[in-house]
Design an enzyme around this catalytic site. Structure first.
Site, short mmCIF file in Angstrom:
data_model
loop_
_atom_site.label_atom_id
_atom_site.label_comp_id
_atom_site.label_asym_id
_atom_site.label_seq_id
_atom_site.Cartn_x
_atom_site.Cartn_y
_atom_site.Cartn_z
N ASP A 201 51.39 -75.17 29.14
CA ASP A 201 50.67 -75.51 30.36
C ASP A 201 51.64 -76.07 31.41
OD1 ASP A 201 48.04 -76.09 31.76
OD2 ASP A 201 48.90 -78.11 31.70
N GLU A 243 52.85 -70.85 31.73
CA GLU A 243 52.12 -70.88 32.99
C GLU A 243 53.12 -71.30 34.06
OE1 GLU A 243 48.17 -72.94 34.99
OE2 GLU A 243 49.47 -74.13 33.68
#
Length: 551
Positions: A201, A243
């Site tokens: 993330d 990401e």
């Protein structure tokens, strides 16, 4: 020989809380997910991306984590999680977890210890200052309109702490070697139970300067190399999916020389793909394919149409973004942060099955590994009455039973009520009904996924655009180990014909793989294909396909 399974994976993003409740508390859990694994296996999924399932105050859909080494009790026990991993593996489905270590919850014991004692080692796990510096352009809050600054004053600490995301998500100081050890410890723990890697993330934010110079890692991409090396040493075939929504010129850095992230979510492609669908012209896709850097042999793109955040369009110009807004989010309530769309895919196309299938066909045909999110395979809708990005996190619609078959709690008692009105209501749009209808979107998606899994060329081979002479028709050809696959897509709402010059290509007889569009090849090697509005066609050149290579 390395197992590069992810080069040709079919990824399914799954919000456990909203997928299947087994114990009647109105919240999805691992036992409920285990009951639905046969459904995912039948769909053809090869990898589940499991969104955060850790203990959390749940102010940000579980991305505000207060314990990295535990399962949130509302989802079950650690034994339930282990059973899920084993059951998924028995069906040939890998699992990657969300690694959310750019920030923690402000309730995490590390932050609580650090704010109370400036001499604690945990104080230096975060970024603190008594005098916040000016915020440079482009380094402000990720959530404009919801957060005013990247610095928040803490009364207990008597100092300001740094956060690019919400104020209740203080950022970890990745430049601190002790923090890096905590990341290794977390990965090692979950890898020991059999997960196949992690979605990292906010990967680009993890390694950036965090507000002050002392929080800047000396070798940012060296951190990603260390994470990759650690994962590979701990579990064969384990991967990192990043990401990293950054400018085109920076994307190559996140692959490194094949020694950093294995996959990157292809935000850049997604921006231009929506622009192409809005204009009904192929030029934006052709443009972005030229922008994307060459990637290492061990790298791969993870392509998507929608994830479970907003459809972020910040890589487009303001004028281009307005075009997409006009086509797919005409009302202000459908937009968010001035840059994105908070809608699900099917309602963005007004439920038009032709356009929905075209978009999915493009997603699965373009170079990379495709990712879909739960519910999109049946064309689920959004709930714009929910705040912010939660509009797209709707409860899975399994049947026309109460609560859509998601939970046995009394109707109306769900924390996130199932969609019960309009064109996307659960009593009309659900898995059970579509399973019984051979012409449903769900059964079409099964055929699409099956076809894609038979076309390793699209995941492994180089892709070349083929001229069509029509600005609305995109054609490209992928080759791998003697196999050739050709895909053709009509982005417009008008029927048309296209002629593809294949005279300089080596090919055998053309065999239809997907789509009903008629075609014929003349003696000179020109392919003529007749396409209906929003039509598509996949063709294999030659009689057999490639075997799935291991490396």
């Amino acid at each position: 020989m390395k197992d590069l399974w992810y080069k040709n994976a079919i990824i399914y993003g799954l919000d456990l809380s909203r997928f299947q409740d087994s114990d009647g508390n109105g919240i999805g859990d691992f036992q409920g997910l285990i009951r639905r694994l046969d459904y995912l296996a039948d769909l053809g999924i090869t990898c589940i991306w499991l969104l955060p399932c850790y203990p959390s105050p749940d102010r940000d859909n579980g991305y505000d984590i207060e314990d990295y080494l535990a399962i949130n009790p509302q989802h079950g026990t650690l034994d339930d999680f282990i059973e899920f991993i084993h059951c998924a593996g028995e069906r040939g489905i890998r699992v990657i977890m969300d690694l959310v270590m750019n920030h923690t919850s402000d309730q995490h014991p590390w932050f609580q210890a650090g704010r109370r004692d400036s001499a604690s080692r945990f104080r230096d796990y975060y970024v603190w200052t008594d005098s916040p510096p000016p915020i440079p352009p482009g380094e402000g809050t990720i959530f404009p309109g919801q957060e005013d600054s990247v610095w928040t004053y803490d009364e207990v600490a008597g100092s300001y702490y740094y956060h690019r995301f919400y104020h209740f998500e203080p950022e970890l100081k990745i430049a601190n070697p002790q923090v890096l050890e905590e990341i290794f410890r977390t990965m090692d723990y979950w890898l020991s139970f059999g997960v196949s890697g992690f979605r990292v993330d906010a990967a680009s934010h993890m390694i950036e300067k965090k507000g002050i110079d002392s929080a800047r890692p000396e070798n940012p991409h060296g951190i990603l190399r260390d994470l990759r090396k650690f994962v590979e040493e701990r579990r064969e075939g384990a991967i990192l999916l990043g990401e990293s929504d950054v400018r085109a010129a920076e994307l190559e850095d996140y692959f490194g020389e094949g020694d950093e992230l294995n996959l990157l979510f292809n935000f850049l492609l997604d921006n231009y793909l929506f622009l192409a669908l809005a204009r009904e012209e192929t030029a934006p896709i052709e443009h972005v394919l030229g922008l994307l850097p060459a990637i290492p042999h061990e790298g791969q793109w993870a392509n998507f149409l929608r994830n479970l955040d907003e459809a972020d369009l910040e890589r487009l110009t303001p004028e281009e973004r307005d075009e997409v807004f006009s086509a797919f989010a005409p009302d202000e309530n459908m937009r968010i942060y001035g840059r994105g769309i908070r809608r699900r895919l099917a309602p963005m196309f007004d439920g038009d099955q032709r356009r929905l299938k075209l978009a999915f066909s493009l997603l699965f045909a373009l170079p990379g590994s495709p990712m879909i999110v739960y519910g999109d395979e049946i064309g689920m809708g959004e709930d714009l009455a929910r705040k912010g990005r939660n509009a797209v996190r709707t409860t899975m619609q399994w049947s026309d039973e109460p609560n859509g078959g998601f939970s046995d709690v009394p109707a109306g008692s769900l924390g996130d009520a199932v969609i019960s009105a309009g064109d996307f209501a659960y009593d009309e749009l659900n898995v059970a009904r579509q399973q019984a209808d051979p012409d449903s979107l769900l059964n079409w998606m099964k055929r699409l996924i099956h076809t894609r899994r038979q076309c390793p060329e699209l995941g492994w081979g180089p892709t070349k655009l083929v001229r069509t002479g029509n600005p609305a028709v995109l054609a490209h050809r992928a080759e791998w180990r003697g196999g050739h696959v050709l895909t053709v897509h009509n982005l417009s709402g008008k029927a048309c014909s296209a002629t593809l010059d294949l005279t300089h290509q080596q090919h055998g007889e053309l065999h239809s793989l997907l789509g009903e569009a008629p075609f014929e090849m003349d003696s000179a090697g020109n392919l003529r294909i007749d396409l209906e509005a929003y039509d598509y066609k996949w063709l294999r050149e030659g009689s057999t396909g490639s075997e799935h290579p291991a490396a």
